[in-house]
Motif scaffolding. Structure first.
Motif, PDB file in Angstrom:
ATOM      1  N   ALA A  33     -81.269  -0.592 -21.188  1.00  0.00           N
ATOM      2  CA  ALA A  33     -81.113   0.550 -22.102  1.00  0.00           C
ATOM      3  C   ALA A  33     -79.637   0.877 -22.313  1.00  0.00           C
ATOM      4  O   ALA A  33     -79.207   1.202 -23.428  1.00  0.00           O
ATOM      5  CB  ALA A  33     -81.853   1.766 -21.549  1.00  0.00           C
ATOM      6  N   CYS A  34     -78.842   0.780 -21.256  1.00  0.00           N
ATOM      7  CA  CYS A  34     -77.401   1.036 -21.371  1.00  0.00           C
ATOM      8  C   CYS A  34     -76.721  -0.027 -22.221  1.00  0.00           C
ATOM      9  O   CYS A  34     -75.824   0.279 -23.026  1.00  0.00           O
ATOM     10  CB  CYS A  34     -76.758   1.082 -19.985  1.00  0.00           C
ATOM     11  N   ILE A  35     -77.148  -1.283 -22.071  1.00  0.00           N
ATOM     12  CA  ILE A  35     -76.570  -2.377 -22.861  1.00  0.00           C
ATOM     13  C   ILE A  35     -76.845  -2.157 -24.346  1.00  0.00           C
ATOM     14  O   ILE A  35     -76.018  -2.475 -25.203  1.00  0.00           O
ATOM     15  CB  ILE A  35     -77.131  -3.730 -22.377  1.00  0.00           C
ATOM     16  N   SER A  36     -78.024  -1.624 -24.664  1.00  0.00           N
ATOM     17  CA  SER A  36     -78.369  -1.355 -26.060  1.00  0.00           C
ATOM     18  C   SER A  36     -77.607  -0.165 -26.624  1.00  0.00           C
ATOM     19  O   SER A  36     -77.459  -0.038 -27.839  1.00  0.00           O
ATOM     20  CB  SER A  36     -79.879  -1.101 -26.186  1.00  0.00           C
ATOM     21  N   LYS A  37     -77.134   0.713 -25.758  1.00  0.00           N
ATOM     22  CA  LYS A  37     -76.483   1.957 -26.208  1.00  0.00           C
ATOM     23  C   LYS A  37     -74.957   1.855 -26.257  1.00  0.00           C
ATOM     24  O   LYS A  37     -74.320   2.335 -27.205  1.00  0.00           O
ATOM     25  CB  LYS A  37     -76.890   3.105 -25.275  1.00  0.00           C
ATOM     26  N   TRP A  38     -74.346   1.246 -25.224  1.00  0.00           N
ATOM     27  CA  TRP A  38     -72.884   1.215 -25.128  1.00  0.00           C
ATOM     28  C   TRP A  38     -72.377  -0.222 -25.058  1.00  0.00           C
ATOM     29  O   TRP A  38     -73.049  -1.101 -24.497  1.00  0.00           O
ATOM     30  CB  TRP A  38     -72.415   1.954 -23.870  1.00  0.00           C
ATOM     31  N   PRO A  39     -71.184  -0.494 -25.590  1.00  0.00           N
ATOM     32  CA  PRO A  39     -70.605  -1.847 -25.479  1.00  0.00           C
ATOM     33  C   PRO A  39     -70.168  -2.139 -24.048  1.00  0.00           C
ATOM     34  O   PRO A  39     -69.640  -1.272 -23.350  1.00  0.00           O
ATOM     35  CB  PRO A  39     -69.402  -1.793 -26.426  1.00  0.00           C
ATOM     36  N   LEU A  40     -70.399  -3.362 -23.617  1.00  0.00           N
ATOM     37  CA  LEU A  40     -69.984  -3.777 -22.289  1.00  0.00           C
ATOM     38  C   LEU A  40     -68.472  -4.004 -22.240  1.00  0.00           C
ATOM     39  O   LEU A  40     -67.886  -4.529 -23.182  1.00  0.00           O
ATOM     40  CB  LEU A  40     -70.708  -5.067 -21.889  1.00  0.00           C
ATOM     41  N   THR A  41     -67.865  -3.603 -21.153  1.00  0.00           N
ATOM     42  CA  THR A  41     -66.444  -3.860 -20.942  1.00  0.00           C
ATOM     43  C   THR A  41     -66.216  -5.359 -20.775  1.00  0.00           C
ATOM     44  O   THR A  41     -67.027  -6.057 -20.161  1.00  0.00           O
ATOM     45  CB  THR A  41     -65.958  -3.123 -19.677  1.00  0.00           C
ATOM     46  N   LYS A  42     -65.126  -5.844 -21.332  1.00  0.00           N
ATOM     47  CA  LYS A  42     -64.758  -7.252 -21.153  1.00  0.00           C
ATOM     48  C   LYS A  42     -63.708  -7.372 -20.053  1.00  0.00           C
ATOM     49  O   LYS A  42     -62.695  -6.669 -20.072  1.00  0.00           O
ATOM     50  CB  LYS A  42     -64.227  -7.843 -22.450  1.00  0.00           C
ATOM     51  N   ILE A  43     -63.960  -8.261 -19.101  1.00  0.00           N
ATOM     52  CA  ILE A  43     -63.009  -8.577 -18.038  1.00  0.00           C
ATOM     53  C   ILE A  43     -62.677 -10.053 -18.147  1.00  0.00           C
ATOM     54  O   ILE A  43     -63.548 -10.907 -17.992  1.00  0.00           O
ATOM     55  CB  ILE A  43     -63.589  -8.251 -16.646  1.00  0.00           C
ATOM     56  N   ASN A  44     -61.412 -10.347 -18.448  1.00  0.00           N
ATOM     57  CA  ASN A  44     -60.988 -11.739 -18.676  1.00  0.00           C
ATOM     58  C   ASN A  44     -61.835 -12.419 -19.762  1.00  0.00           C
ATOM     59  O   ASN A  44     -62.197 -13.593 -19.649  1.00  0.00           O
ATOM     60  CB  ASN A  44     -61.060 -12.546 -17.377  1.00  0.00           C
ATOM     61  N   GLY A  45     -62.166 -11.649 -20.794  1.00  0.00           N
ATOM     62  CA  GLY A  45     -62.918 -12.191 -21.918  1.00  0.00           C
ATOM     63  C   GLY A  45     -64.418 -12.271 -21.711  1.00  0.00           C
ATOM     64  O   GLY A  45     -65.150 -12.667 -22.620  1.00  0.00           O
TER      65      GLY A  45
END
Length: 391
Positions: A161-173
């Motif tokens: 549900a969180c993945i559908s709501k907010w963008p995931l942070t990118k770490i080293n791409g």
């Protein structure tokens, strides 16, 4: 027919949802859906024969990223291929996979999914919690059930549900979704951490700024409300949720030193032993980001009273059975209510009282409103207006 479908859906005999993209289809054998997903996650040997697809599958195995190419290749010559869109919609509805939101500043089309239950990579050891010159973190907000047991599947559905709501942070791409953890970008340089350890869900927010380091209270409360609503209302856990606080520097691999808001409020200062040297924390520093506002119904829903039930029972009407199924009552329980009460209003009132008494902890108007919105033939807003009740 709709009532029949909802009853058997609640009983686990079939799958039926009233969502626009699913309402025209019924899965009469849920095992078929399980077999479809199982064929994806066990397709290593099949993908080995196709180098391009195998590369995508290895990425899936390592990062839980499920691409359309994998789905098309694995289901190409199977009975699932004809129903690809429907199957993906069902898997997304059930929280097994999640499609990330398309970001305005990204040229990449998010035509892929994440499968949190397939994640194997552990989260980084150095998750940012402690404050420094350009970073400030909130205290940790913890969610646990009264029974002390919270299945991993529940956390995976929350993560989806969180993945559908907010963008995931990118770490080293690479997008930061892990086994038992997700890291998300919020507005104004805020980062949300969602973490799971030993049946306890922890969330906290870090703000990155060299000028105004204080995390936004509104963003914290929005995240709090979203997580709490999902766990309390949408996932229908059989054990009531309890909310605790921990110091921002507390050990992630331990669930000790958890206190409720009321326990913190009794003291102006508390001694923290999360570091090698004990130190003192001000209580308001722990509670201020997550403090529930009685004036904010989105964060603290109104408790459902017997008076509310009496007023609403007069306006729900003959579709009360559909509502009963949404609230988790069985056919036998509803049949007994029908025998014991004569009028629809009395039956509705008895049904709502039975549901209220069965629930652990307080039930809220928001919980009942959500159930009415899912029930067939009931206009929740109209019922609330006629009963002169606001949430």
């Amino acid at each position: 027919m709709i009532l029949f479908l909802r009853f058997h859906h609640e009983s686990g005999n079939l799958l039926y949802y009233s969502d626009a993209n699913l309402s025209d289809s019924i899965i009469i054998d849920p095992q078929w859906l399980i077999d479809a997903f199982k064929s994806l996650i066990t397709a290593r040997m099949f993908c080995c024969r196709q180098p391009k697809i195998f590369e995508k599958w290895i990425q899936f195995d390592e990062s839980a990223i499920l691409t359309r190419e994998i789905v098309e290749a694995v289901w190409e010559n199977s009975m699932f291929h004809e129903h690809i869109e429907l199957l993906l919609d069902y898997l997304e509805k059930l929280g097994i996979i999640a499609k990330p939101p398309q970001q305005i500043d990204e040229t990449e089309v998010t035509n892929y999914y994440f499968a949190p239950c397939f994640g194997k990579k552990p989260p980084p050891e150095d998750l940012a919690c402690n404050d420094c010159e350009d970073r400030r973190s909130t205290s940790k907000l913890c969610f646990k059930t009264r029974s002390g047991f919270l299945p991993t599947a529940v956390f995976n559905r929350l993560l989806a549900a969180c993945i559908s709501k907010w963008p995931l942070t990118k770490i080293n791409g690479k997008r930061s979704v892990f086994c038992g953890c997700g890291i998300f970008d919020l507005k104004d340089n805020h980062i949300l951490y969602v973490y799971f350890f030993d049946h306890v869900i922890q969330i906290w927010i870090t703000k990155l700024s060299a000028k105004d380091r204080e995390p936004s209270t509104s963003l914290c409360l929005d995240a709090y409300a979203f997580v709490l609503d999902l766990l309390q209302n949408r996932l229908r856990l059989t054990s009531a949720m309890e909310v605790f606080l921990r110091s921002q520097c507390s050990d992630l691999h331990s669930n000790h030193k958890m206190c409720t808001f009321d326990e913190k409020a009794k003291k102006t200062e508390v001694v923290c032993s999360c570091r090698s040297e004990k130190h003192v924390l001000r209580t308001n520093e722990l509670t201020k980001y997550w403090q529930l506002s009685k004036a904010d119904p989105k964060v603290k829903p109104k408790v459902l009273t017997d008076k509310d039930i009496n007023r609403m029972a007069q306006h729900i009407g003959k579709e009360y059975k559909s509502l009963g199924f949404e609230l988790g009552l069985s056919q036998v329980e509803i049949d007994h209510i029908n025998l014991d009460s004569e009028t629809t209003t009395d039956r509705t009132r008895e049904m709502l009282m039975k549901w209220k008494n069965k629930e652990e902890g307080e039930v809220t108007l928001e919980m009942l409103k959500n159930a009415m919105e899912e029930a067939v033939g009931i206009d929740a807003q109209e019922v609330l207006q006629k009963a002169d009740i606001s949430i």
